[in-house]
Scaffold this motif. Structure first.
Motif, PDB file in Angstrom:
ATOM      1  N   ARG A 130      -7.389  -1.254   9.003  1.00 40.26           N
ATOM      2  CA  ARG A 130      -5.970  -1.403   9.372  1.00 40.26           C
ATOM      3  C   ARG A 130      -5.525  -2.850   9.203  1.00 40.26           C
ATOM      4  O   ARG A 130      -4.454  -3.111   8.664  1.00 40.26           O
ATOM      5  CB  ARG A 130      -5.771  -0.951  10.819  1.00 40.26           C
ATOM      6  N   TYR A 131      -6.351  -3.791   9.644  1.00 40.88           N
ATOM      7  CA  TYR A 131      -5.933  -5.187   9.616  1.00 40.88           C
ATOM      8  C   TYR A 131      -5.998  -5.765   8.209  1.00 40.88           C
ATOM      9  O   TYR A 131      -5.166  -6.617   7.848  1.00 40.88           O
ATOM     10  CB  TYR A 131      -6.787  -5.994  10.588  1.00 40.88           C
ATOM     11  N   MET A 134      -2.804  -4.494   6.725  1.00 40.18           N
ATOM     12  CA  MET A 134      -1.672  -5.242   7.259  1.00 40.18           C
ATOM     13  C   MET A 134      -1.536  -6.589   6.555  1.00 40.18           C
ATOM     14  O   MET A 134      -0.434  -7.002   6.148  1.00 40.18           O
ATOM     15  CB  MET A 134      -1.838  -5.463   8.762  1.00 40.18           C
ATOM     16  N   HIS A 137      -0.186  -6.110   3.070  1.00 41.20           N
ATOM     17  CA  HIS A 137       1.231  -5.727   3.063  1.00 41.20           C
ATOM     18  C   HIS A 137       2.122  -6.927   3.358  1.00 41.20           C
ATOM     19  O   HIS A 137       3.127  -7.146   2.668  1.00 41.20           O
ATOM     20  CB  HIS A 137       1.486  -4.620   4.084  1.00 41.20           C
ATOM     21  N   ARG A 215      10.853  -4.514  10.677  1.00 43.46           N
ATOM     22  CA  ARG A 215       9.678  -4.068  11.404  1.00 43.46           C
ATOM     23  C   ARG A 215       9.581  -4.690  12.795  1.00 43.46           C
ATOM     24  O   ARG A 215       9.047  -4.088  13.717  1.00 43.46           O
ATOM     25  CB  ARG A 215       8.404  -4.429  10.620  1.00 43.46           C
ATOM     26  N   MET A 239       3.742   0.443   6.025  1.00 43.33           N
ATOM     27  CA  MET A 239       2.788  -0.658   5.871  1.00 43.33           C
ATOM     28  C   MET A 239       1.514  -0.225   5.161  1.00 43.33           C
ATOM     29  O   MET A 239       0.980  -0.956   4.323  1.00 43.33           O
ATOM     30  CB  MET A 239       2.430  -1.220   7.240  1.00 43.33           C
ATOM     31  N   TYR A 280       1.633   7.594  12.979  1.00 44.21           N
ATOM     32  CA  TYR A 280       0.903   6.343  12.773  1.00 44.21           C
ATOM     33  C   TYR A 280       1.843   5.208  12.383  1.00 44.21           C
ATOM     34  O   TYR A 280       1.660   4.063  12.809  1.00 44.21           O
ATOM     35  CB  TYR A 280      -0.176   6.515  11.702  1.00 44.21           C
ATOM     36  N   HIS A 281       2.838   5.527  11.602  1.00 49.21           N
ATOM     37  CA  HIS A 281       3.831   4.527  11.203  1.00 49.21           C
ATOM     38  C   HIS A 281       4.452   3.854  12.424  1.00 49.21           C
ATOM     39  O   HIS A 281       4.699   2.639  12.419  1.00 49.21           O
ATOM     40  CB  HIS A 281       4.916   5.198  10.355  1.00 49.21           C
ATOM     41  N   THR A 283       3.079   3.045  15.105  1.00 52.34           N
ATOM     42  CA  THR A 283       2.177   2.027  15.654  1.00 52.34           C
ATOM     43  C   THR A 283       2.193   0.744  14.838  1.00 52.34           C
ATOM     44  O   THR A 283       1.593  -0.255  15.259  1.00 52.34           O
ATOM     45  CB  THR A 283       0.728   2.541  15.740  1.00 52.34           C
ATOM     46  N   THR A 284       2.852   0.757  13.690  1.00 52.11           N
ATOM     47  CA  THR A 284       2.952  -0.447  12.855  1.00 52.11           C
ATOM     48  C   THR A 284       4.313  -1.117  12.974  1.00 52.11           C
ATOM     49  O   THR A 284       4.626  -2.027  12.199  1.00 52.11           O
ATOM     50  CB  THR A 284       2.685  -0.108  11.375  1.00 52.11           C
TER      51      THR A 284
END
Length: 416
Positions: A130-131, A134, A137, A215, A239, A280-281, A283-284
């Motif tokens: 995930r990171y 991120m 992105h 965001r 993301m 999930y989006h 959470t970003t």
């Protein structure tokens, strides 16, 4: 747009809006506290990832039930379960912070409560997919530096509050946002970043302000906050795309609104978005107040004792006590949109200082007795036009980054 695409978009709107806020009474409080981690023998060096995870795992279950997680730069976060009120929430988190701190100290590691790392440069230690996605992105959409600093060099106190009765959602969300600039100034505890003074009282908030507003910007808080949250989420760029089987994450190297993925106008991962992708989006997305069934208040700097308990008490009191809330709403209205000024000037700004003094008076009058001493100390600090960052600089005796880092160490048995 085809009829099927329109139906899919309507379904996504209903799904996001339906999960935004849960009706009910107010009163429960959840706290999340992020700590920078340092090697006590060499505070300027990054801590080895395996060492920090091994040391944290060795402390066993925490007495207050907090969950331990790790941010991209190795920051250690304690996420406490909801408590009946803010006094109980602080009591539980204090116990967990002390237990974790003692376990880490036995391995030569220390927890530092500051809004930004004053000494070390941005460096990602957490290798989670995930990171990595991120990071890629943020680089692709033009905010690589701010994205890296946000992920690896910042730390916050997050206050989670019940959404309250549905009839009050609009005014409650509006007040949470209106309080933002004042509480950014009151909590400011990040005057240094990566080895230098950056000219901002809250460099943490400054970094967040440099990120993509689609965001990370605030909601408009109109008459229907749940519908507004759905519109915000659907307009925000995706993301990353997770593989539904392997869980691998691929960054989206461009600006693709979620709505385009939902309708199939743009396919990501060679498919359209599923319900799981929509969830999930969310959470970003990182607005300063995020609806997740409850309210996440995300704009406070992490700060050492006694300041983080005082900040938690002030935030919860100003939103949950009706008399204090009315007083705070009046006080904050003249400065409600001054996010950047709050981060840059803090309480040196006369209007923000006046609003903060009024809010602290309201909070002190209504704060729970168990935390009134801490709120009183914060009120005295604010009356001098100072924030926790000023108190740390004074304790350090200078603006030397290493001295500031040491001054904010949360060591077992008292302050360093």
């Amino acid at each position: 747009m085809t009829a099927s695409a329109a139906r899919d978009l309507d379904d996504a709107v209903a799904r996001i809006a339906g999960s935004a806020l849960r009706p009910g009474p107010v009163g429960r409080v959840g706290l999340e506290l992020e700590n920078h981690l340092v090697d006590l023998a060499d505070p300027g060096a990054p801590v080895d990832w395996h060492r920090l995870t091994r040391s944290a795992a060795g402390c066993g279950p925490l007495p207050g039930g907090s969950r331990i997680t790790f941010e991209p730069g190795g920051q250690v976060e304690l996420s406490a379960p909801p408590a009946d009120d803010v006094a109980a929430a602080v009591l539980g988190l204090r116990a967990d912070q002390a237990t974790l701190g003692a376990a880490l100290a036995a391995d030569g590691l220390g927890l530092v409560l500051l809004g930004a790392d004053p000494l070390r440069p941005a460096r990602r230690l957490n290798g989670a997919a995930r990171y990595a996605a991120m990071e890629a992105h943020f680089a692709a959409v033009g905010c690589a530096d701010a994205g890296a600093r946000m992920m690896t060099s910042t730390a916050a106190l997050q206050v989670n509050l019940d959404a309250g009765p549905a009839a009050d959602w609009s005014s409650r969300l509006a007040l949470a946002h209106r309080l933002g600039p004042v509480l950014v100034a009151v909590s400011a505890c990040s005057p240094l970043l990566a080895g230098r003074a950056v000219g901002w009282r809250s460099s943490r908030q400054q970094i967040w302000g440099e990120l993509d507003s689609a965001r990370c910007g605030p909601l408009l808080t109109g008459d229907d906050p749940a519908a507004e949250w759905a519109a915000y989420a659907l307009a925000a760029p995706v993301m990353l795309v997770r593989d539904p089987v392997s869980g691998a994450a691929e960054p989206v190297r461009g600006r693709v609104p979620l709505a385009d993925w939902v309708t199939g106008e743009t396919r990501l991962g060679d498919r359209t978005a599923t319900d799981a992708d929509v969830d999930y989006h969310l959470t970003t997305l990182f607005p300063p107040v995020r609806p997740r069934g409850y309210l996440e208040i995300r704009y406070l700097d992490a700060a050492p004792e006694p300041w983080w308990p005082a900040l938690a008490a002030v935030t919860a009191t100003l939103l949950d006590d009706p008399v204090a809330a009315d007083r705070a709403a009046d006080a904050c209205t003249p400065v409600a949109d001054r996010w950047s000024d709050a981060a840059r000037f803090g309480l040196a700004d006369a209007a923000l200082r006046t609003a903060a003094a009024d809010c602290l008076a309201a909070a002190h009058d209504a704060a729970p007795p168990a935390l009134r001493a801490e709120v009183g100390l914060l009120r005295e600090l604010v009356s001098r036009g100072e924030s926790p960052g000023d108190a740390v600089l004074r304790q350090a005796g200078s603006a030397d980054p290493l001295a500031v880092l040491r001054a904010a160490l949360d060591l077992p048995g008292g302050t360093p």
